[in-house]
Design an enzyme around this catalytic site. Sequence first.
Site, PDB file in Angstrom:
ATOM      1  N   ASP A   1       0.814  -1.217   0.000  1.00 21.66           N
ATOM      2  CA  ASP A   1       0.000   0.000   0.000  1.00 21.66           C
ATOM      3  C   ASP A   1       0.848   1.266   0.000  1.00 21.66           C
ATOM      4  O   ASP A   1       2.064   1.216   0.163  1.00 21.66           O
ATOM      5  CB  ASP A   1      -0.961  -0.009   1.206  1.00 21.66           C
ATOM      6  CG  ASP A   1      -0.265  -0.344   2.525  1.00 21.66           C
ATOM      7  OD1 ASP A   1       0.977  -0.384   2.555  1.00 21.66           O
ATOM      8  OD2 ASP A   1      -0.967  -0.552   3.524  1.00 21.66           O
TER       9      ASP A   1
ATOM     10  N   ASN B   1      -7.428  -2.391  14.422  1.00 23.87           N
ATOM     11  CA  ASN B   1      -8.815  -2.718  14.076  1.00 23.87           C
ATOM     12  C   ASN B   1      -8.870  -3.935  13.144  1.00 23.87           C
ATOM     13  O   ASN B   1      -9.894  -4.217  12.546  1.00 23.87           O
ATOM     14  CB  ASN B   1      -9.518  -1.509  13.437  1.00 23.87           C
ATOM     15  CG  ASN B   1      -8.833  -1.064  12.147  1.00 23.87           C
ATOM     16  OD1 ASN B   1      -7.891  -1.708  11.672  1.00 23.87           O
ATOM     17  ND2 ASN B   1      -9.304   0.030  11.569  1.00 23.87           N
TER      18      ASN B   1
ATOM     19  N   HIS C   1      -7.086  -4.367  10.395  1.00 26.41           N
ATOM     20  CA  HIS C   1      -6.857  -4.123   8.964  1.00 26.41           C
ATOM     21  C   HIS C   1      -5.552  -4.760   8.497  1.00 26.41           C
ATOM     22  O   HIS C   1      -4.611  -4.926   9.269  1.00 26.41           O
ATOM     23  CB  HIS C   1      -6.952  -2.633   8.600  1.00 26.41           C
ATOM     24  CG  HIS C   1      -5.793  -1.774   8.962  1.00 26.41           C
ATOM     25  ND1 HIS C   1      -5.919  -0.643   9.740  1.00 26.41           N
ATOM     26  CD2 HIS C   1      -4.471  -1.831   8.655  1.00 26.41           C
ATOM     27  CE1 HIS C   1      -4.740  -0.053   9.873  1.00 26.41           C
ATOM     28  NE2 HIS C   1      -3.836  -0.766   9.229  1.00 26.41           N
TER      29      HIS C   1
ATOM     30  N   GLU D   1      -9.571  -1.587   5.403  1.00 26.95           N
ATOM     31  CA  GLU D   1     -10.211  -1.235   6.662  1.00 26.95           C
ATOM     32  C   GLU D   1     -11.481  -2.074   6.855  1.00 26.95           C
ATOM     33  O   GLU D   1     -12.018  -2.626   5.894  1.00 26.95           O
ATOM     34  CB  GLU D   1     -10.605   0.255   6.627  1.00 26.95           C
ATOM     35  CG  GLU D   1      -9.415   1.205   6.501  1.00 26.95           C
ATOM     36  CD  GLU D   1      -8.707   1.451   7.835  1.00 26.95           C
ATOM     37  OE1 GLU D   1      -8.671   0.541   8.691  1.00 26.95           O
ATOM     38  OE2 GLU D   1      -8.180   2.568   8.009  1.00 26.95           O
TER      39      GLU D   1
END
Length: 246
Positions: free
Chosen positions: A67, A136, A138, A143
């Site tokens: 990413d 979280n 990810h 996400e």
Amino acid sequence: MRIYCEKDYDAMSRRAACVIAAQVVSKPDCVLGLATGSSPVGTYKQLIQWHKQGDLSFREVRSVNLDEYYGLAPDHDQSYRYFMQANLFDHVDIVPENTNVPDGLAKDPAAECARYEQVAADLGYADLQLLGMGRNGHIGFNEPCAEFPLATHLVDLTESTIEANARFFASADDVPRQALTMGIGTIMKARKILVVVSGADKADAVLKAFAGPITPEVPASILQLHPDVTLVGDESALSKLTGAKG
Ligand code: GLP
């Protein structure tokens, strides 16, 4: 899934580096899927050390990163291209042209995502994909959301991710709000996956990802469906996962 529970960050990093070195030694022209964040920094340090000792060469390796922040130039010190140069590429013998990171300055993000997905496809996807994990759940910048995104796409970062990554920027306001990320489908096409996690603040995410229901609300939970996952964590990150063995 293989689980290695190591006593601390350094031991976790050495173990993860062993898995990557084994891949590179057994297939010198392999495709490594690479990750950023604080989790893999120690792993990269160990790989650099082995390279400097003459024990490991990346001359034939091709790499494809997960990413990049959208809006950051490659020479911005918080861009993931910059991170990769500083933490690995500039210190080993990988050929610069064989490294791939999405272009954070692309004028047309949709076209850049399509191009990047094709780069991954043309490489035959990763032989080994290294992953960190967000608090979280990810992976890359996928996400929590309603559906697992398949291919490379532009994503709006959640407040939790912006807050978690603000420590690297002057303030939370400086954290880009969007990123280009491989999709869950892109990641799952890797032949092998190596996840590195450390610290107590990852313990809940680890538990949900590897012992909870498979749901796009916890993107890493999809890894339960992958046939070859190695999870390397320190004791605090794996503390809630019963059955973790060193
Ligand atoms: C970022 C990256 C992820 C990384 C995650 C966790 O958001 N896009 O690839 O896994 O942060 O980072 P850290 O390892 O610093 O906790």
